[in-house]
Design an enzyme around this catalytic site. Structure first.
Site, PDB file in Angstrom:
ATOM      1  N   GLU A 134      -0.253 -30.860 -32.591  1.00 15.67           N
ATOM      2  CA  GLU A 134      -1.490 -30.186 -32.704  1.00 15.67           C
ATOM      3  C   GLU A 134      -1.533 -29.356 -34.284  1.00 15.67           C
ATOM      4  OE1 GLU A 134      -3.606 -28.307 -29.635  1.00 15.67           O
ATOM      5  OE2 GLU A 134      -3.597 -30.299 -28.294  1.00 15.67           O
ATOM      6  N   GLU A 241      -1.688 -35.646 -24.123  1.00 11.69           N
ATOM      7  CA  GLU A 241      -2.290 -34.345 -23.354  1.00 11.69           C
ATOM      8  C   GLU A 241      -3.400 -34.652 -22.826  1.00 11.69           C
ATOM      9  OE1 GLU A 241      -2.193 -30.134 -24.688  1.00 11.69           O
ATOM     10  OE2 GLU A 241      -0.361 -30.327 -25.846  1.00 11.69           O
TER      11      GLU A 241
END
Ligand SMILES: *[C@@H]1O[C@H](CO)[C@@H](O)[C@H](O)[C@H]1NC(C)=O
Length: 315
Positions: A134, A241
């Site tokens: 991320e 995720e």
């Protein structure tokens, strides 16, 4: 004729993108939420708990990591590696990349040390290597992240480090939010990697047409996945995720809770894993040591493998 060619090309792209290994696992940080470093016994406990989830036939055998470095050390390989060897689990490795080059070098050194120390007992268990997590998303919201150029540079450092070792040939990817991948400013990263690790949480997508309630969550997740696939340059998109919180604030129409987490699991997780798409759920256990908000654990934090699961995770 033109239409026919396009249709054939599209079909080929889709089948390539769906070429997956059916890995199923959970994300695991190197520390507990109270900051304590996880040790081999802690990783092994999580791995066994995943393998013993009732109604899953022992299919949840993989773990995604965020760092190669054992907590509290400079560049000692993370103890999840001997835990994976001990429990016959597989690993999606992660190197923390929101860091300057000298710190990233410690990640690479830990990776190299792990190859030297554990050899093929370790490298045979590796499903892939993610450079970063991320970072592009955080970069876009002015948090400590990494630029696309930095990720491309770090990917090439990792490729050089594994060349000629028993990790050579393992896919090198990057994990980010779905909308970081669909942002064309980041496309150089996609060109540099072998697979895209997509994070997507319909719970947070408050401005989604149709709302972010559980009733729209499966459709929203699929939309994010297809949008990511569309920019993936034919490369496989793994789910790295996703989840639905057990406890947490109500955000727009999204309500946390066990019942909704079970709906999300049955519809979205079961649907994706049935297609063999690699899936790393967030996450197995609630935070240990303190209550967090939101709390994503499908099991309470516990010291025994038999700790009950909060809902039926069979598909
Ligand atoms: C989830 O959405 C996908 C894509 O639209 C659809 O194919 C699938 O049937 C949906 N699953 C459920 C359980 O509704």
């Amino acid at each position: 004729m033109k239409f026919f060619t396009t249709a054939v090309a599209l079909a080929a792209t889709l089948s390539a993108a769906y070429a997956q290994n059916g890995y199923k696992g959970f994300n695991s940080g190197s520390t507990f939420s109270n900051g304590q470093n996880k040790q081999q016994v802690d990783f092994a406990y999580e791995m066994r708990a995943a393998q013993q989830l009732p109604g899953t036939n022992g299919a949840w055998t993989s773990m995604r990591l965020y760092t190669m470095i054992q907590g509290g050390t400079t560049n000692t390989p993370i103890s999840a590696i001997p835990a994976a060897i001990e429990t016959k689990s597989t690993l999606l490795l992660g190197l923390w990349a929101s860091a300057p080059a000298d710190q990233f070098q410690n990640e690479v050194t830990a990776l190299t040390n792990a190859i030297n120390q554990y050899g093929t007992a370790f490298t045979d268990l590796v499903t892939g290597i993610s450079v970063g997590s991320e970072d592009l998303y955080r970069n876009s919201v002015n948090e400590v992240g990494a630029s696309p150029q930095q990720i491309v540079d770090y990917v090439s450092k990792v490729r050089s480090a594994i060349a000629g070792t028993s990790l050579a040939g393992k896919p090198v990817g990057h994990v980010d939010t779905w909308n970081a991948f669909t942002n064309s400013a980041n496309s150089a990263v996609i060109s540099a990697i072998d697979f895209l690790g997509m994070d997507a949480y319909p719970y947070y997508q408050t401005s989604e047409p149709g709302g972010n309630g559980i009733g729209n969550a499966n459709a929203t997740f699929w939309k994010s996945y297809t949008a990511t696939q569309a920019v993936a340059q034919g490369k496989p998109v793994w789910v790295t995720e996703t989840g639905w919180p057990i406890i947490g604030d109500t955000l727009g129409q999204a309500v946390a809770g066990t019942d909704n987490a079970e709906v999300y699991w049955k519809e979205t997780i079961c649907g994706f894993t049935a297609k063999g798409i690699n899936m790393y759920y967030f996450q197995l256990q609630s935070a240990q040591g303190q209550q967090v908000n939101p709390d994503w654990g499908i099991k309470p934090a516990g010291d025994v493998v038999q700790e009950p699961v909060r809902f039926d995770v069979s598909c």
